[in-house]
Design a protein around this motif. Structure first.
Motif, PDB file in Angstrom:
ATOM      1  N   ILE A 190     124.582  11.077 176.893  1.00 41.09           N
ATOM      2  CA  ILE A 190     125.813  10.661 177.560  1.00 41.09           C
ATOM      3  C   ILE A 190     126.868  10.432 176.480  1.00 41.09           C
ATOM      4  O   ILE A 190     126.672   9.627 175.560  1.00 41.09           O
ATOM      5  CB  ILE A 190     125.598   9.400 178.409  1.00 41.09           C
ATOM      6  CG1 ILE A 190     124.616   9.719 179.549  1.00 41.09           C
ATOM      7  CG2 ILE A 190     126.926   8.890 178.952  1.00 41.09           C
ATOM      8  CD1 ILE A 190     124.253   8.545 180.415  1.00 41.09           C
ATOM      9  N   VAL A 191     127.963  11.174 176.574  1.00 37.37           N
ATOM     10  CA  VAL A 191     129.065  11.092 175.615  1.00 37.37           C
ATOM     11  C   VAL A 191     130.332  10.786 176.403  1.00 37.37           C
ATOM     12  O   VAL A 191     130.693  11.529 177.318  1.00 37.37           O
ATOM     13  CB  VAL A 191     129.226  12.416 174.831  1.00 37.37           C
ATOM     14  CG1 VAL A 191     130.360  12.299 173.821  1.00 37.37           C
ATOM     15  CG2 VAL A 191     127.930  12.816 174.155  1.00 37.37           C
ATOM     16  N   ASN A 192     130.979   9.683 176.040  1.00 40.96           N
ATOM     17  CA  ASN A 192     132.207   9.270 176.740  1.00 40.96           C
ATOM     18  C   ASN A 192     132.013   9.272 178.261  1.00 40.96           C
ATOM     19  O   ASN A 192     132.876   9.709 179.018  1.00 40.96           O
ATOM     20  CB  ASN A 192     133.394  10.153 176.338  1.00 40.96           C
ATOM     21  CG  ASN A 192     133.796   9.957 174.889  1.00 40.96           C
ATOM     22  OD1 ASN A 192     133.484   8.950 174.268  1.00 40.96           O
ATOM     23  ND2 ASN A 192     134.483  10.927 174.348  1.00 40.96           N
ATOM     24  N   GLY A 193     130.844   8.814 178.704  1.00 41.94           N
ATOM     25  CA  GLY A 193     130.608   8.607 180.123  1.00 41.94           C
ATOM     26  C   GLY A 193     130.119   9.809 180.914  1.00 41.94           C
ATOM     27  O   GLY A 193     130.052   9.752 182.135  1.00 41.94           O
ATOM     28  N   ARG A 194     129.786  10.904 180.250  1.00 42.01           N
ATOM     29  CA  ARG A 194     129.253  12.063 180.975  1.00 42.01           C
ATOM     30  C   ARG A 194     128.131  12.712 180.174  1.00 42.01           C
ATOM     31  O   ARG A 194     128.073  12.590 178.958  1.00 42.01           O
ATOM     32  CB  ARG A 194     130.350  13.079 181.264  1.00 42.01           C
ATOM     33  CG  ARG A 194     130.910  13.674 179.995  1.00 42.01           C
ATOM     34  CD  ARG A 194     131.951  14.685 180.309  1.00 42.01           C
ATOM     35  NE  ARG A 194     132.608  15.097 179.079  1.00 42.01           N
ATOM     36  CZ  ARG A 194     133.499  16.044 179.024  1.00 42.01           C
ATOM     37  NH1 ARG A 194     133.839  16.671 180.122  1.00 42.01           N
ATOM     38  NH2 ARG A 194     134.051  16.383 177.905  1.00 42.01           N
ATOM     39  N   VAL A 195     127.262  13.408 180.882  1.00 43.43           N
ATOM     40  CA  VAL A 195     126.137  14.080 180.226  1.00 43.43           C
ATOM     41  C   VAL A 195     126.633  15.366 179.585  1.00 43.43           C
ATOM     42  O   VAL A 195     127.341  16.156 180.205  1.00 43.43           O
ATOM     43  CB  VAL A 195     125.010  14.406 181.232  1.00 43.43           C
ATOM     44  CG1 VAL A 195     123.883  15.163 180.547  1.00 43.43           C
ATOM     45  CG2 VAL A 195     124.480  13.145 181.875  1.00 43.43           C
ATOM     46  N   ILE A 196     126.269  15.543 178.319  1.00 43.95           N
ATOM     47  CA  ILE A 196     126.564  16.784 177.608  1.00 43.95           C
ATOM     48  C   ILE A 196     125.253  17.374 177.124  1.00 43.95           C
ATOM     49  O   ILE A 196     124.510  16.730 176.381  1.00 43.95           O
ATOM     50  CB  ILE A 196     127.528  16.564 176.426  1.00 43.95           C
ATOM     51  CG1 ILE A 196     128.889  16.088 176.948  1.00 43.95           C
ATOM     52  CG2 ILE A 196     127.666  17.836 175.602  1.00 43.95           C
ATOM     53  CD1 ILE A 196     129.952  15.923 175.883  1.00 43.95           C
ATOM     54  N   TYR A 197     124.976  18.586 177.577  1.00 38.96           N
ATOM     55  CA  TYR A 197     123.799  19.317 177.134  1.00 38.96           C
ATOM     56  C   TYR A 197     124.139  20.141 175.900  1.00 38.96           C
ATOM     57  O   TYR A 197     125.229  20.727 175.818  1.00 38.96           O
ATOM     58  CB  TYR A 197     123.307  20.273 178.234  1.00 38.96           C
ATOM     59  CG  TYR A 197     122.558  19.583 179.339  1.00 38.96           C
ATOM     60  CD1 TYR A 197     121.168  19.451 179.285  1.00 38.96           C
ATOM     61  CD2 TYR A 197     123.227  19.071 180.441  1.00 38.96           C
ATOM     62  CE1 TYR A 197     120.479  18.823 180.310  1.00 38.96           C
ATOM     63  CE2 TYR A 197     122.546  18.443 181.468  1.00 38.96           C
ATOM     64  CZ  TYR A 197     121.173  18.328 181.398  1.00 38.96           C
ATOM     65  OH  TYR A 197     120.485  17.707 182.413  1.00 38.96           O
ATOM     66  N   LEU A 198     123.207  20.171 174.968  1.00 40.00           N
ATOM     67  CA  LEU A 198     123.288  21.075 173.831  1.00 40.00           C
ATOM     68  C   LEU A 198     122.084  22.001 173.920  1.00 40.00           C
ATOM     69  O   LEU A 198     120.939  21.533 173.943  1.00 40.00           O
ATOM     70  CB  LEU A 198     123.271  20.311 172.509  1.00 40.00           C
ATOM     71  CG  LEU A 198     124.452  19.373 172.279  1.00 40.00           C
ATOM     72  CD1 LEU A 198     124.221  18.515 171.055  1.00 40.00           C
ATOM     73  CD2 LEU A 198     125.748  20.171 172.134  1.00 40.00           C
ATOM     74  N   ILE A 199     122.344  23.291 174.004  1.00 38.86           N
ATOM     75  CA  ILE A 199     121.283  24.279 174.151  1.00 38.86           C
ATOM     76  C   ILE A 199     121.283  25.160 172.917  1.00 38.86           C
ATOM     77  O   ILE A 199     122.334  25.717 172.541  1.00 38.86           O
ATOM     78  CB  ILE A 199     121.484  25.152 175.417  1.00 38.86           C
ATOM     79  CG1 ILE A 199     121.515  24.276 176.677  1.00 38.86           C
ATOM     80  CG2 ILE A 199     120.391  26.193 175.534  1.00 38.86           C
ATOM     81  CD1 ILE A 199     122.873  23.950 177.176  1.00 38.86           C
TER      82      ILE A 199
END
Length: 195
Positions: free
Chosen positions: A72-81
């Motif tokens: 969670i970055v700045n309140g949202r999920v960020i996927y790294l693929i």
């Protein structure tokens, strides 16, 4: 179609968007006087406005790679693929795709949006000194046609400082792409956090 971009097999529209994005990034870099081959392109990011589209991108990307992170970055999920076979952008192999899930912000265009390059800290350089050096290096205070956004994303448990300078054209009607500068690669950030 480029042989190394197997991600785009059966996804012609996504491939065409990628080629257009690549040209926009090259154009923005030229305006900045930034020679892309002088810097590591750490990863590329795609932007979407709804969860359904984000899930379909995620499903596609994990067919050709593995999830490195879903923080969670700045309140949202960020996927790294991390892709098994890299994409080639501006002559560089790029293995990591950043896929933020939407949090209410509406982007003018859903597609490839930015690249991130790495310009490391100098010895004993503070975050503030690094930011000022990058701004001076590219004379960012003198370019009214640019949008320059300085940020330090907040990630739970992140140890390394991770300031970001986002560079884009102020008028995004012709070119919405963005080049972000960080002092560390995303894999360095993840590796340190796992220790």
């Amino acid at each position: 179609m480029r042989e190394e971009n197997i991600l785009f097999n059966n996804h012609t529209a996504l491939y065409n968007e990628f080629l257009q994005f690549e040209q926009k990034i090259i154009s923005l870099a030229a305006y900045l006087g930034l020679i892309l081959s002088d810097y590591e392109i750490d990863h590329i990011a795609v932007r979407v406005n709804n969860c359904k589209t984000a899930k379909s991108y995620l499903e596609l990307f994990v067919k050709y790679g593995v999830i490195l992170s879903d923080n969670i970055v700045n309140g949202r999920v960020i996927y790294l693929i991390k892709l098994h076979q890299p994409l080639v952008l501006a002559g560089q192999k790029v293995q990591i795709i950043e896929l933020p899930f939407p949090n209410g912000k509406i982007y003018p265009q859903e597609s490839w949006e930015h690249i991130e390059i790495v310009i490391p800290f100098l010895a004993k350089e503070s975050t503030i000194e690094w930011i000022e050096r990058i701004k001076k290096q590219f004379l960012l205070n003198q370019m009214s046609e640019l949008s320059v956004k300085v940020d330090e994303p907040k990630v739970d448990g992140e140890i390394l400082p991770n300031p970001s300078i986002a560079l884009s054209f102020a008028d995004k009607t012709q070119n919405h792409s963005c080049i972000k500068v960080h002092p560390y690669s995303i894999e360095e950030i993840i590796e340190v956090n796992l220790k």
